[in-house]
Design a protein around this motif. Structure first.
Motif, PDB file in Angstrom:
ATOM      1  N   PHE A 108       0.818  -1.208   0.000  1.00 35.91           N
ATOM      2  CA  PHE A 108       0.000   0.000   0.000  1.00 35.91           C
ATOM      3  C   PHE A 108       0.858   1.267   0.000  1.00 35.91           C
ATOM      4  O   PHE A 108       2.003   1.257   0.446  1.00 35.91           O
ATOM      5  N   ASN A 112       0.718   0.560   5.836  1.00 34.88           N
ATOM      6  CA  ASN A 112      -0.243  -0.211   6.632  1.00 34.88           C
ATOM      7  C   ASN A 112       0.375  -1.386   7.371  1.00 34.88           C
ATOM      8  O   ASN A 112      -0.228  -2.449   7.466  1.00 34.88           O
ATOM      9  N   LEU A 113       1.562  -1.189   7.914  1.00 32.58           N
ATOM     10  CA  LEU A 113       2.121  -2.202   8.814  1.00 32.58           C
ATOM     11  C   LEU A 113       1.293  -2.195  10.089  1.00 32.58           C
ATOM     12  O   LEU A 113       0.678  -1.185  10.430  1.00 32.58           O
ATOM     13  N   PHE A 114       1.292  -3.343  10.789  1.00 26.08           N
ATOM     14  CA  PHE A 114       0.544  -3.407  12.043  1.00 26.08           C
ATOM     15  C   PHE A 114       1.416  -2.799  13.150  1.00 26.08           C
ATOM     16  O   PHE A 114       2.436  -3.377  13.522  1.00 26.08           O
ATOM     17  N   PRO A 115       1.034  -1.647  13.698  1.00 24.93           N
ATOM     18  CA  PRO A 115       1.927  -0.929  14.611  1.00 24.93           C
ATOM     19  C   PRO A 115       2.122  -1.624  15.956  1.00 24.93           C
ATOM     20  O   PRO A 115       3.091  -1.336  16.648  1.00 24.93           O
ATOM     21  N   HIS A 116       1.213  -2.544  16.312  1.00 28.42           N
ATOM     22  CA  HIS A 116       1.321  -3.199  17.624  1.00 28.42           C
ATOM     23  C   HIS A 116       2.161  -4.465  17.558  1.00 28.42           C
ATOM     24  O   HIS A 116       2.293  -5.174  18.551  1.00 28.42           O
ATOM     25  N   MET A 117       2.703  -4.768  16.363  1.00 22.06           N
ATOM     26  CA  MET A 117       3.539  -5.955  16.229  1.00 22.06           C
ATOM     27  C   MET A 117       4.944  -5.526  15.801  1.00 22.06           C
ATOM     28  O   MET A 117       5.103  -4.526  15.115  1.00 22.06           O
ATOM     29  N   HIS A 125       2.774 -13.025  10.912  1.00 24.32           N
ATOM     30  CA  HIS A 125       1.373 -13.077  11.352  1.00 24.32           C
ATOM     31  C   HIS A 125       0.466 -13.859  10.403  1.00 24.32           C
ATOM     32  O   HIS A 125      -0.176 -14.835  10.817  1.00 24.32           O
ATOM     33  N   ALA A 126       0.426 -13.438   9.141  1.00 29.13           N
ATOM     34  CA  ALA A 126      -0.485 -14.103   8.198  1.00 29.13           C
ATOM     35  C   ALA A 126      -0.083 -15.554   7.903  1.00 29.13           C
ATOM     36  O   ALA A 126      -0.933 -16.434   7.924  1.00 29.13           O
ATOM     37  N   LEU A 129      -1.222 -17.546  10.967  1.00 32.69           N
ATOM     38  CA  LEU A 129      -2.666 -17.546  11.209  1.00 32.69           C
ATOM     39  C   LEU A 129      -3.436 -18.163  10.049  1.00 32.69           C
ATOM     40  O   LEU A 129      -4.372 -18.928  10.243  1.00 32.69           O
ATOM     41  N   VAL A 130      -3.028 -17.827   8.819  1.00 34.10           N
ATOM     42  CA  VAL A 130      -3.805 -18.222   7.649  1.00 34.10           C
ATOM     43  C   VAL A 130      -3.321 -19.552   7.084  1.00 34.10           C
ATOM     44  O   VAL A 130      -4.109 -20.421   6.750  1.00 34.10           O
ATOM     45  N   TYR A 158       9.696  -2.012  16.245  1.00 36.38           N
ATOM     46  CA  TYR A 158       8.306  -1.738  15.921  1.00 36.38           C
ATOM     47  C   TYR A 158       8.270  -0.809  14.712  1.00 36.38           C
ATOM     48  O   TYR A 158       9.189  -0.001  14.521  1.00 36.38           O
ATOM     49  N   GLY A 160       6.865   1.879  14.107  1.00 39.75           N
ATOM     50  CA  GLY A 160       7.007   3.289  14.442  1.00 39.75           C
ATOM     51  C   GLY A 160       8.453   3.737  14.615  1.00 39.75           C
ATOM     52  O   GLY A 160       8.744   4.924  14.597  1.00 39.75           O
ATOM     53  N   ARG A 174       6.479  -8.590   4.065  1.00 34.18           N
ATOM     54  CA  ARG A 174       5.266  -9.158   4.660  1.00 34.18           C
ATOM     55  C   ARG A 174       4.373  -9.787   3.592  1.00 34.18           C
ATOM     56  O   ARG A 174       3.841 -10.882   3.770  1.00 34.18           O
ATOM     57  N   ALA A 175       4.234  -9.077   2.471  1.00 35.61           N
ATOM     58  CA  ALA A 175       3.401  -9.602   1.386  1.00 35.61           C
ATOM     59  C   ALA A 175       4.039 -10.850   0.771  1.00 35.61           C
ATOM     60  O   ALA A 175       3.359 -11.821   0.466  1.00 35.61           O
TER      61      ALA A 175
END
Lengths: 265, 307
Positions: A108, A112-117, A125-126, A129-130, A158, A160, A174-175
């Motif tokens: 993107f 849009n990275l997940f800031p809490h990870m 993650h994916a 999980l997936v 992180y 941030g 990540r993708a």
């Protein structure tokens, strides 16, 4: 990932058929037809508001086309052929669309990275999980991917704590962790400071060289000229012209393409 | 903007800035405020000290058996009611944001009712629910008299928990809406379903926004449980009332009760601090340095923050 130089195979990896998208009375996409072969790198250029990003978002069904079909790897995204009534398409449920999306990675404009990870958790993650990949394996793969984008030492940080360029490279890793057959890039360098653009483009060039199928919405004409197998110029929800970069960028046939290029070059 | 000096002196500022002595502001107001506050506090303390209060009785009742069991009931009511409130509140918030219009409307109706009537009224309603539904269960298979199961404690749990769910759902909904849409899109682009995106990506981030008000509401709930004394649930205030109606030591027992409430609220504040810190991961700058507890830590030199 696909093997190199498969641009001449018969069946296209992606086929868009008469994609239309409107928001109320505002028609953003006016019937897009496009075929992309495995291993091809396609850059979509066009003025802002021309529907490039919407088209990309329709391909992985984050945005549902108002009409038309997206076919990726012989699957109609969002539908399946009804076994009972011949010639009918049944709309898929949320979970089934999620399964289809695994074939496509998306990067993107705003990362849009997940800031809490942490960076590593973002990447694992994916798959965990997936795809139910074991944690240890997912972590090893994450480090490997971080290596390819030059950020192996930032696994524990992180998002941030990273610069925009680093965040975008993590987003690419990540993708890739889902092993997609196709990567979609939505203006991946538009939100970056000028001096950080180069690193991200370099990673994308590497991926192109490895033969990954890529659809890139971008304003980086230089990148398109150097890396793209084909350039698609869009304006006002339509494809105006397409072809190899040396034709579309260096010798555009259409007035609108020329007008756009003269403004950005 | 004018470049003329603002002071009365018209002498130009020299080029050698190092030669000046800097005079800091004295903050006189702070000292005045501190003195006034100290005096007021002293007078309040003196009033309590001089009043006809038997402090020995306060100490004696502080650990009385019925007060302690009453306190345990208060804690139990708080925990169970908040648990119901949070679980149901998240469910209602997600329902409210659902695409299904019927589901969304049901959630709206729930919040409309439970937020629109006083919690005291709801407690009375649950306590008297047997008037409306004299029997419960599936007719012929399994049933019983409603009066037998809706004890004052059950009525209090239902009343407080269901009311809390309405408020919590609004807090959760606000928290979910505060998370950037791109987060959900990124999760979905990675192949996560809507539900797992909500559970693992959106909600954990919403927590940062949700938790401070939930902490406040837990503290609020601890005190609101005292309303349950009105329907005869034997929580701490109810126990205290039972005692002072017999021995007439009203203020003494109210002080005992107040001490227990203050103690519980203080513990909750510390717990709240650590929970907020946990969910602030990746946003360190926004959570560090807030809250009384952090300041106490800093004063005691136990803070792990680098100065």
């Amino acid at each position: 990932m696909t093997t190199t130089d498969s641009a001449t195979t018969t069946d296209p990896l992606v086929r868009l058929e008469k994609i239309r998208k409107s928001y109320g009375a505002n028609e953003v996409l006016r019937g897009i037809d496009l075929e992309i072969s495995a291993g091809e790198v396609v850059c979509i250029l066009g003025p802002s508001g021309s529907g490039k990003s919407t088209l990309l978002r329709c391909i992985n069904y984050i945005e549902k086309p108002t009409s038309g079909f997206v076919i990726v790897d012989d699957q109609v995204i969002g539908f399946r052929k009804s076994p009972r009534s011949h010639g009918a398409l049944r709309e898929l449920k949320d979970q089934e669309v999620a399964r289809q999306r695994r074939a496509m990675g998306m990067v993107f404009q705003r990362f849009n990275l997940f800031p809490h990870m942490t960076v590593q958790e973002n990447i694992t993650h994916a798959p965990r999980l997936v795809k139910r990949v074991a944690t240890k394996k997912a972590r090893e793969r994450a480090l490997e991917l971080l290596g390819t984008v030059g950020l192996r030492d930032r696994a524990g940080a992180y998002p941030g704590q990273l610069s925009g360029g680093q965040q975008q490279r993590v987003a690419i890793a990540r993708a890739l962790a889902m092993d997609p057959a196709l990567m979609l890039f939505d203006e991946p360098t538009s939100a970056l400071d000028p001096e950080l653009v180069g690193d991200v483009l370099e990673v994308m060039k590497d991926l192109a060289r490895q033969g990954l199928t890529m659809i890139v919405v971008t304003h980086e004409i230089g990148f398109a000229r150097e890396v793209a197998d084909r350039v698609v110029f869009m304006d006002n929800g339509e494809i105006i012209e397409q072809g190899p970069p040396r034709e579309v960028i260096d010798a555009p046939q259409h007035e609108r393409t020329r007008a756009f290029l003269s403004r950005v070059l | 903007m004018s470049t003329a000096p603002t002071g009365t002196s018209t002498a130009p500022i020299g080029t050698d800035m190092q030669s000046y002595r800097v005079i800091r502001n004295k903050h006189v107001g702070r000292y005045v405020a501190a003195v006034i506050t100290a005096l007021l506090l002293l007078s309040v303390v003196l009033s309590f000290a001089r009043a006809d209060i038997d402090w020995a009785t306060v100490g004696e009742y502080l650990t009385a058996r019925s007060i302690l069991t009453g306190f345990m009931v208060t804690i139990y009511l708080t925990i169970i009611s908040m648990a119901i409130g949070i679980v149901l509140g998240i469910l209602i918030a997600v329902m409210r944001l659902a695409h299904n219009p019927v589901v969304s409307w049901i959630a709206w109706l729930y919040v409309w009712f439970f937020r629109g009537t006083p919690v005291y009224l709801q407690l009375l309603l649950w306590f008297n629910i047997a008037i409306v539904f004299p029997r419960y269960g599936i007719p012929g298979l399994y049933e019983g008299r409603t009066v037998d199961i809706v004890t004052p404690l059950v009525a209090a749990i239902l009343g407080l928990g269901l009311n809390q769910a309405a408020y919590t759902s609004e807090v959760v909904r606000g928290g979910i809406l505060s998370v950037d849409r791109g987060q959900d899109e990124a999760a979905k682009a990675l192949g996560l379903t809507g539900l797992s995106s909500m559970r693992t990506v959106v909600l954990p981030q919403a927590m940062r926004v949700i938790l401070p008000p939930i902490g406040n509401e837990t503290i609020g709930m601890l005190k609101t449980t005292s309303l349950a004394s009105a329907i005869g649930a034997t929580e701490i205030l109810n126990e205290a009332q039972h005692i002072y109606l017999v021995n007439n030591l009203i203020i003494e027992l109210l002080i005992v009760t107040a001490i227990w409430y203050l103690l519980a609220v203080s513990v909750l504040s510390v717990v709240q601090y650590y929970i907020e810190k946990h969910f602030g991961r990746g946003h360190a700058a926004q959570t560090a340095g807030v809250g009384l507890f952090n300041r106490i830590q800093t004063i005691l030199g136990t803070s792990r923050r680098t100065p």
